[in-house]
Write a protein that holds these residues in place. Sequence first.
Motif, PDB file in Angstrom:
ATOM      1  N   GLN A   1       0.845  -1.190   0.000  1.00 59.12           N
ATOM      2  CA  GLN A   1       0.000   0.000   0.000  1.00 59.12           C
ATOM      3  C   GLN A   1       0.885   1.246   0.000  1.00 59.12           C
ATOM      4  OE1 GLN A   1      -3.701   0.315   0.959  1.00 59.12           O
ATOM      5  NE2 GLN A   1      -4.026  -1.415   2.327  1.00 59.12           N
ATOM      6  N   LYS A   2       1.180   1.748  -1.158  1.00 62.07           N
ATOM      7  CA  LYS A   2       2.084   2.897  -1.253  1.00 62.07           C
ATOM      8  C   LYS A   2       1.561   4.106  -0.504  1.00 62.07           C
ATOM      9  CE  LYS A   2       4.967   0.574  -3.593  1.00 62.07           C
ATOM     10  NZ  LYS A   2       4.893   0.406  -5.048  1.00 62.07           N
ATOM     11  N   LEU A   3       0.249   4.336  -0.541  1.00 62.68           N
ATOM     12  CA  LEU A   3      -0.278   5.523   0.140  1.00 62.68           C
ATOM     13  C   LEU A   3       0.080   5.498   1.620  1.00 62.68           C
ATOM     14  CD1 LEU A   3      -1.996   8.166   0.138  1.00 62.68           C
ATOM     15  CD2 LEU A   3      -3.885   6.745   0.945  1.00 62.68           C
ATOM     16  N   LEU A   4      -0.013   4.306   2.219  1.00 66.05           N
ATOM     17  CA  LEU A   4       0.261   4.227   3.660  1.00 66.05           C
ATOM     18  C   LEU A   4       1.725   4.559   3.961  1.00 66.05           C
ATOM     19  CD1 LEU A   4      -1.972   1.180   4.656  1.00 66.05           C
ATOM     20  CD2 LEU A   4      -2.492   3.623   4.753  1.00 66.05           C
TER      21      LEU A   4
ATOM     22  N   THR B   1       3.531   6.529   2.013  1.00 67.19           N
ATOM     23  CA  THR B   1       3.591   7.973   1.719  1.00 67.19           C
ATOM     24  C   THR B   1       3.206   8.779   2.961  1.00 67.19           C
ATOM     25  OG1 THR B   1       3.006   7.617  -0.604  1.00 67.19           O
ATOM     26  CG2 THR B   1       2.624   9.830   0.276  1.00 67.19           C
ATOM     27  N   LEU B   2       2.200   8.280   3.691  1.00 64.29           N
ATOM     28  CA  LEU B   2       1.722   8.995   4.888  1.00 64.29           C
ATOM     29  C   LEU B   2       2.600   8.708   6.113  1.00 64.29           C
ATOM     30  CD1 LEU B   2      -2.147   8.357   4.578  1.00 64.29           C
ATOM     31  CD2 LEU B   2      -0.855  10.360   3.798  1.00 64.29           C
TER      32      LEU B   2
ATOM     33  N   ALA C   1       3.569  16.364   6.462  1.00 67.05           N
ATOM     34  CA  ALA C   1       3.014  15.822   5.212  1.00 67.05           C
ATOM     35  C   ALA C   1       1.528  15.481   5.294  1.00 67.05           C
ATOM     36  CB  ALA C   1       3.794  14.580   4.786  1.00 67.05           C
ATOM     37  N   ILE C   2       0.986  15.296   6.491  1.00 68.73           N
ATOM     38  CA  ILE C   2      -0.428  14.893   6.627  1.00 68.73           C
ATOM     39  C   ILE C   2      -1.309  16.036   7.130  1.00 68.73           C
ATOM     40  CG2 ILE C   2       0.192  12.471   7.032  1.00 68.73           C
ATOM     41  CD1 ILE C   2      -0.531  12.946  10.032  1.00 68.73           C
TER      42      ILE C   2
ATOM     43  N   LYS D   1      -1.080  20.692   3.595  1.00 65.95           N
ATOM     44  CA  LYS D   1       0.101  19.916   3.211  1.00 65.95           C
ATOM     45  C   LYS D   1      -0.264  18.534   2.677  1.00 65.95           C
ATOM     46  CE  LYS D   1       2.760  23.231   4.307  1.00 65.95           C
ATOM     47  NZ  LYS D   1       3.284  23.457   5.653  1.00 65.95           N
ATOM     48  N   LEU D   2      -1.299  17.902   3.248  1.00 67.09           N
ATOM     49  CA  LEU D   2      -1.637  16.556   2.762  1.00 67.09           C
ATOM     50  C   LEU D   2      -1.953  16.592   1.277  1.00 67.09           C
ATOM     51  CD1 LEU D   2      -2.224  13.503   3.270  1.00 67.09           C
ATOM     52  CD2 LEU D   2      -4.622  14.169   3.468  1.00 67.09           C
TER      53      LEU D   2
ATOM     54  N   THR E   1       1.137  16.715  -0.603  1.00 66.50           N
ATOM     55  CA  THR E   1       1.782  15.396  -0.480  1.00 66.50           C
ATOM     56  C   THR E   1       1.199  14.416  -1.496  1.00 66.50           C
ATOM     57  OG1 THR E   1       2.149  15.705   1.903  1.00 66.50           O
ATOM     58  CG2 THR E   1       2.174  13.431   1.096  1.00 66.50           C
TER      59      THR E   1
ATOM     60  N   GLU F   1       2.296   6.714  -8.049  1.00 69.40           N
ATOM     61  CA  GLU F   1       2.531   5.539  -7.202  1.00 69.40           C
ATOM     62  C   GLU F   1       2.279   5.866  -5.740  1.00 69.40           C
ATOM     63  OE1 GLU F   1       5.843   2.750  -8.651  1.00 69.40           O
ATOM     64  OE2 GLU F   1       6.285   3.055  -6.520  1.00 69.40           O
ATOM     65  N   ALA F   2       2.503   7.123  -5.366  1.00 66.74           N
ATOM     66  CA  ALA F   2       2.381   7.541  -3.961  1.00 66.74           C
ATOM     67  C   ALA F   2       0.980   7.379  -3.376  1.00 66.74           C
ATOM     68  CB  ALA F   2       2.817   9.003  -3.825  1.00 66.74           C
ATOM     69  N   ILE F   3      -0.036   7.283  -4.245  1.00 64.62           N
ATOM     70  CA  ILE F   3      -1.409   7.202  -3.731  1.00 64.62           C
ATOM     71  C   ILE F   3      -2.009   5.793  -3.888  1.00 64.62           C
ATOM     72  CG2 ILE F   3      -1.864   9.662  -4.168  1.00 64.62           C
ATOM     73  CD1 ILE F   3      -3.566   8.747  -6.623  1.00 64.62           C
ATOM     74  N   GLN F   4      -1.189   4.841  -4.288  1.00 64.59           N
ATOM     75  CA  GLN F   4      -1.643   3.473  -4.589  1.00 64.59           C
ATOM     76  C   GLN F   4      -2.064   2.682  -3.345  1.00 64.59           C
ATOM     77  OE1 GLN F   4       1.365   1.983  -7.961  1.00 64.59           O
ATOM     78  NE2 GLN F   4       0.785   0.383  -6.520  1.00 64.59           N
ATOM     79  N   GLN F   5      -3.049   1.802  -3.550  1.00 63.58           N
ATOM     80  CA  GLN F   5      -3.301   0.792  -2.517  1.00 63.58           C
ATOM     81  C   GLN F   5      -2.696  -0.543  -2.994  1.00 63.58           C
ATOM     82  OE1 GLN F   5      -5.197  -1.048  -4.744  1.00 63.58           O
ATOM     83  NE2 GLN F   5      -7.164  -1.269  -3.584  1.00 63.58           N
ATOM     84  N   GLN F   6      -3.047  -1.633  -2.328  1.00 69.55           N
ATOM     85  CA  GLN F   6      -2.324  -2.892  -2.573  1.00 69.55           C
ATOM     86  C   GLN F   6      -2.574  -3.548  -3.926  1.00 69.55           C
ATOM     87  OE1 GLN F   6      -5.007  -2.436  -0.730  1.00 69.55           O
ATOM     88  NE2 GLN F   6      -5.988  -4.330  -0.079  1.00 69.55           N
TER      89      GLN F   6
END
Lengths: 147, 147, 147, 147
Positions: A17-20, A22-23, A44-45, B18-19, B22, B43-48
């Motif tokens: 999970q790239k978003l996780l 990223t956060l 960032a969040i 900021k989020l 991000t 890619e930064a916002i991707q899930q699995q």
Amino acid sequence: MSSTPLHARVADSFGRQKLLSTLGARLLRVADGEVEIELPWSEAIQQQHGFAHAGAIAAVADSACGYACLTRMPHGSAVLSVEFKVNLLAPAVGERFVARGRAVRVGRTIAVASAEVVAHSVGKPEACVALMQATMMRVDPRNGAAG
Amino acid sequence: MSSTPLHARVADSFGRQKLLSTLGARLLRVADGEVEIELPWSEAIQQQHGFAHAGAIAAVADSACGYACLTRMPHGSAVLSVEFKVNLLAPAVGERFVARGRAVRVGRTIAVASAEVVAHSVGKPEACVALMQATMMRVDPRNGAAG
Amino acid sequence: MSSTPLHARVADSFGRQKLLSTLGARLLRVADGEVEIELPWSEAIQQQHGFAHAGAIAAVADSACGYACLTRMPHGSAVLSVEFKVNLLAPAVGERFVARGRAVRVGRTIAVASAEVVAHSVGKPEACVALMQATMMRVDPRNGAAG
Amino acid sequence: MSSTPLHARVADSFGRQKLLSTLGARLLRVADGEVEIELPWSEAIQQQHGFAHAGAIAAVADSACGYACLTRMPHGSAVLSVEFKVNLLAPAVGERFVARGRAVRVGRTIAVASAEVVAHSVGKPEACVALMQATMMRVDPRNGAAG
């Protein structure tokens, strides 16, 4: 972090999970029907008032709900969010947030979970900042990429 | 992007989220009771499974809802999310996503908004991937930091 | 009221909903992906301030959502509510209320619908008093009792 | 039923909710931040498959949420539903249903509550059939009609 088969199964999916990442979120605890995800505070969040953005809070709560359900689904299952609803109870201020997901009912196709997100700050009592109620769906991934 | 006073007012607050930076989101359009936010795929916002994570989709939809309401609140107001509910209608696949927030009813304290998130891909029809219904609250920021 | 096959199919199921007749509701309109249900004001549906109770409003909105989806499901399908969320936008005051359900996306198993409930009073503009977003599930009734 | 001042305060308002008596509901228990409402099964609350209708379940859950919050509001307050979301976990089959509302956070204006609705049948374990998460608003009734 434990290294039970249940934990390994969730951790494998979590890592993709790239978003996780990223956060800055990380998997804290996996048990039968319960998953905890930690979100450390970072710029960032942030939203516009300096609190954690509701979207970041929702992201970890949604994932905690999904994985809590996954622990009660047959091996090889994957889980998708059908919908979720989140109440923001208080400004999300803290050094770190922990989303505690709990499977409420896991059926053959549909699962329901709830999560609370708790803020932790040194020297202060923990505070519940968000409450989620979510519907998940079990899917059989054809390509073998479970979770 | 236009440079109307309404746009400037939302853009000022947006820039402090900021989020949203991000995630790579940007403010696309501001009109009376309507705000659009764009989220390019990354890619930064991707899930699995390689789709956009529901949390990222929720973040832009929530912000679009909040700002749509803000355009109908008195100057100097700030807006906070009370709660939101989002249905994920289809896997969030696309080159970019646009969250279209619309103020449904803006009262003195409580406001209600809805948003849809549409996926765009070259050579394909646009597809609605998420639907949100949200409750917002107007607050009077004491420190003058509106929005 | 029309007597199309689509209308007959919904009306048959509607007639077996005792709660709806307890509340005095009646089926107003059935079209592809759209269903309207009317709820006349009566003392029987009142809450403590003399408005229509949110539960009565939710009952007709939920049914309008479910039937709107049913019009797009294969013959012999039945529909069950998985969950719904309703915002009460204004006190439900009026001589009659109309819940307008609209199918947003009807998949093989899961369907999503939205509804608005509008209040009508002689000599006043119509007013939207509630907004619903709902998730429905298609089921195959084994006993042949569809809807 | 107890006759504490807290109980009397809720019972007074409850008695003016015509919909609840139409459905046959009665006030079961009032405590600080917690209210239980009972809904006996009857044909009047049925949906098309013979279960209790989601609207009837939502009506008692919504009222249990509202009154749970009211117990923590200043005297003379009235409570209105801003929105609620309910998951129907299982077909609502039983001899009677009990909605257990619990105040999660009661602020100056906005309050959040959750409720579960449990089905009881002689000789069977109780079963949770619905889960609600609700947002309430405190209002100051000008006319002295509290609750």
